[in-house]
Design a protein around this motif. Structure first.
Motif, PDB file in Angstrom:
ATOM      1  N   GLU A  95       0.826  -1.205   0.000  1.00  0.00           N
ATOM      2  CA  GLU A  95       0.000   0.000   0.000  1.00  0.00           C
ATOM      3  C   GLU A  95       0.858   1.252   0.000  1.00  0.00           C
ATOM      4  O   GLU A  95       0.559   2.227  -0.701  1.00  0.00           O
ATOM      5  CB  GLU A  95      -0.935  -0.011   1.212  1.00  0.00           C
ATOM      6  N   ASP A  98       2.402   1.623  -3.389  1.00  0.00           N
ATOM      7  CA  ASP A  98       1.394   2.114  -4.332  1.00  0.00           C
ATOM      8  C   ASP A  98       1.160   3.605  -4.146  1.00  0.00           C
ATOM      9  O   ASP A  98       0.949   4.339  -5.112  1.00  0.00           O
ATOM     10  CB  ASP A  98       0.086   1.346  -4.150  1.00  0.00           C
ATOM     11  N   TRP A  99       1.196   4.061  -2.883  1.00  0.00           N
ATOM     12  CA  TRP A  99       0.972   5.486  -2.627  1.00  0.00           C
ATOM     13  C   TRP A  99       2.111   6.315  -3.204  1.00  0.00           C
ATOM     14  O   TRP A  99       1.886   7.352  -3.834  1.00  0.00           O
ATOM     15  CB  TRP A  99       0.845   5.739  -1.120  1.00  0.00           C
ATOM     16  N   GLU A 101       3.939   5.588  -5.652  1.00  0.00           N
ATOM     17  CA  GLU A 101       3.873   5.534  -7.112  1.00  0.00           C
ATOM     18  C   GLU A 101       2.570   6.109  -7.653  1.00  0.00           C
ATOM     19  O   GLU A 101       2.385   6.189  -8.871  1.00  0.00           O
ATOM     20  CB  GLU A 101       4.021   4.079  -7.570  1.00  0.00           C
ATOM     21  N   ALA A 102       1.668   6.500  -6.763  1.00  0.00           N
ATOM     22  CA  ALA A 102       0.368   7.009  -7.189  1.00  0.00           C
ATOM     23  C   ALA A 102       0.519   8.308  -7.989  1.00  0.00           C
ATOM     24  O   ALA A 102       1.432   9.099  -7.731  1.00  0.00           O
ATOM     25  CB  ALA A 102      -0.528   7.240  -5.969  1.00  0.00           C
ATOM     26  N   LYS A 144      -0.749  14.117  -4.258  1.00  0.00           N
ATOM     27  CA  LYS A 144      -1.326  12.901  -4.805  1.00  0.00           C
ATOM     28  C   LYS A 144      -2.795  13.133  -5.147  1.00  0.00           C
ATOM     29  O   LYS A 144      -3.535  13.768  -4.371  1.00  0.00           O
ATOM     30  CB  LYS A 144      -1.213  11.741  -3.818  1.00  0.00           C
ATOM     31  N   VAL A 146      -5.184  11.084  -5.089  1.00  0.00           N
ATOM     32  CA  VAL A 146      -6.069  10.424  -4.111  1.00  0.00           C
ATOM     33  C   VAL A 146      -6.172  11.203  -2.807  1.00  0.00           C
ATOM     34  O   VAL A 146      -7.066  10.951  -1.997  1.00  0.00           O
ATOM     35  CB  VAL A 146      -5.582   8.995  -3.813  1.00  0.00           C
ATOM     36  N   TRP A 194      -7.396   6.245 -11.144  1.00  0.00           N
ATOM     37  CA  TRP A 194      -6.446   6.998 -10.329  1.00  0.00           C
ATOM     38  C   TRP A 194      -7.061   7.453  -9.012  1.00  0.00           C
ATOM     39  O   TRP A 194      -6.353   7.842  -8.092  1.00  0.00           O
ATOM     40  CB  TRP A 194      -5.958   8.220 -11.104  1.00  0.00           C
ATOM     41  N   ARG A 195      -8.382   7.384  -8.952  1.00  0.00           N
ATOM     42  CA  ARG A 195      -9.085   7.812  -7.746  1.00  0.00           C
ATOM     43  C   ARG A 195     -10.289   6.903  -7.580  1.00  0.00           C
ATOM     44  O   ARG A 195     -11.019   6.639  -8.533  1.00  0.00           O
ATOM     45  CB  ARG A 195      -9.513   9.278  -7.885  1.00  0.00           C
TER      46      ARG A 195
END
Length: 413
Positions: A95, A98-99, A101-102, A144, A146, A194-195
């Motif tokens: 996780e 992933d964040w 690389e988000a 980011k 997100v 992406w979101r």
């Protein structure tokens, strides 16, 4: 061999001569301190707390923090929380990766430019470019996607509003909303958006500034004053561009992007390409004698002209005129006008036609409108010739009545 990690133990550990090594805690599975070889900047060797675990047969290593910024006790408490998440089936290391690389807001802006902007006219692309700059300024390029929330968009809207541009604030939020709509969909070649849909569009529900349709039309005296101001400014590309806007009612962006080929394809007409018009449709505009004379004067001053050259060139080679604001401000100062925008020249063109008795259909076609309701704002001006005619008729009847004989109209007689 595992040992119970304490402040004394961690402080007294001897770092390896090369590379790194781990000292595991005896009380909490996977909790360890990672020792690094000495460096010039850290001759005693750095120490970092980590939690190591397995997920789906793969080893995961999650960094907690560096010592002494993180105490052994604080790092242990954090490791316990992470361990509990692992036991529930989560994968904190994945996780976190992933964040990192988000996609960021800068990534989303670039995606918007690739996927949405090419479908818009060149003028709209320029306007969106300004708004995208504001979005990155207020929300942050590295933020980011997100992590953006409703309050961030509210702050964006408030910031632009407080700078004195309430309408631009509304348009910028609308642009941001289209961007985040893209973020809710997977990009080509990807299987995840992406979101998350549960997060939704953070622009939803942002209260817009009130807007009132502006209907500022120049009077005959004001038009004359503007013409005098343009004459005083001279025949520069910016001044001539304003003259074309004034005589054709075109949008400023259409004039600045005009090339000689658009006027030469069909003599007597301006063929605006679909890429330059707001409606994304080709607009064939007949040219009046004053416009033809303006173009002839420009040709004469310019000399030999390439059909692909811009009618109003900018300062850089092969580039169109970028702005006419400085010229317009000088013209307005000369004319004594303080509340007139460049776009009001387009309104004045339409208003003059409506007041002169032209139908709204004809005015709409001259302006390049594709929907009748866009031209409807000039409907009350189109009533002026009718009102004038009604006054003349009524005055004639009244005068006839004063002569002794009054004509009474009854029923259909």
């Amino acid at each position: 061999m595992a040992k119970k990690l304490t402040e004394t133990l961690v402080k007294g550990l001897t770092p390896p001569e090369r590379g790194e090594r781990f000292i595991y805690d005896s009380d909490l599975t996977g909790y360890a301190v990672k020792l690094f070889a000495p460096t010039k900047s850290n001759p005693k060797g750095a120490r970092t707390f980590v939690l190591i675990y397995r997920r789906n047969g793969s080893l995961r290593r999650l960094r907690i923090g560096s010592w002494p910024e993180w105490s052994v006790t604080a790092a242990r408490a954090e490791a316990k929380e992470i361990r509990q998440r692992v036991d529930r089936g989560e994968d904190p290391a994945r996780e976190r990766r992933d964040w990192y690389e988000a996609p960021t807001m800068l990534d989303l802006v670039e995606r918007y430019k690739r996927e949405h902007l090419p479908r818009k006219s060149e003028q709209s692309q320029h306007d969106d470019g300004v708004m995208l700059g504001h979005i990155l300024k207020y929300i942050g390029a590295e933020r980011k996607v997100v992590d953006v929330h409703h309050g961030d968009v509210v702050a964006l809207h408030r910031g632009i509003t407080d700078s004195g541009h309430p309408v631009l604030a509304n348009r910028t939020v609308a642009c941001a909303s289209r961007m985040f709509s893209l973020a809710l969909l997977p990009m080509a070649g990807e299987d995840k958006p992406w979101r998350d849909q549960a997060q939704g569009n953070p622009c939803k529900g942002v209260e817009r500034n009130p807007e009132q349709a502006r209907e500022r039309f120049l009077s005959s005296a004001e038009i004359a004053a503007v013409v005098e101001g343009l004459d005083a400014y001279g025949h520069t590309p910016a001044a001539d561009c304003l003259r074309l806007i004034m005589l054709t009612g075109c949008r400023p962006g259409e004039a600045m992007l005009a090339t000689w080929a658009q006027f030469d394809t069909q003599p007597g007409f301006w063929i605006k390409p679909s890429s330059h018009t707001k409606q994304r449709r080709e607009h064939r505009l007949p040219l009046s004698a004053p416009v033809l004379q303006l173009l002839a004067d420009i040709r004469e001053c310019r000399g030999e002209i390439n059909p692909n050259e811009f009618v109003f060139p900018g300062q850089l080679p092969s580039q169109p005129l970028q702005q006419v604001r400085r010229c317009w401000d000088a013209v307005c100062k000369h004319a004594g006008l303080t509340d007139v925008r460049i776009y009001d020249l387009r309104h004045t063109f339409a208003a003059t036609g409506a007041s002169g008795g032209l139908s709204l259909l004809l005015i709409g076609r001259l302006l390049g409108h594709t929907q009748a309701r866009t031209t409807q704002r000039y409907a009350h001006l189109a009533d002026d010739p009718l009102r004038e005619a009604a006054d003349k008729i009524a005055s004639a009847i009244t005068k006839a009545g004063k002569g002794g004989k009054v004509v009474r109209l009854r029923g259909g007689e």
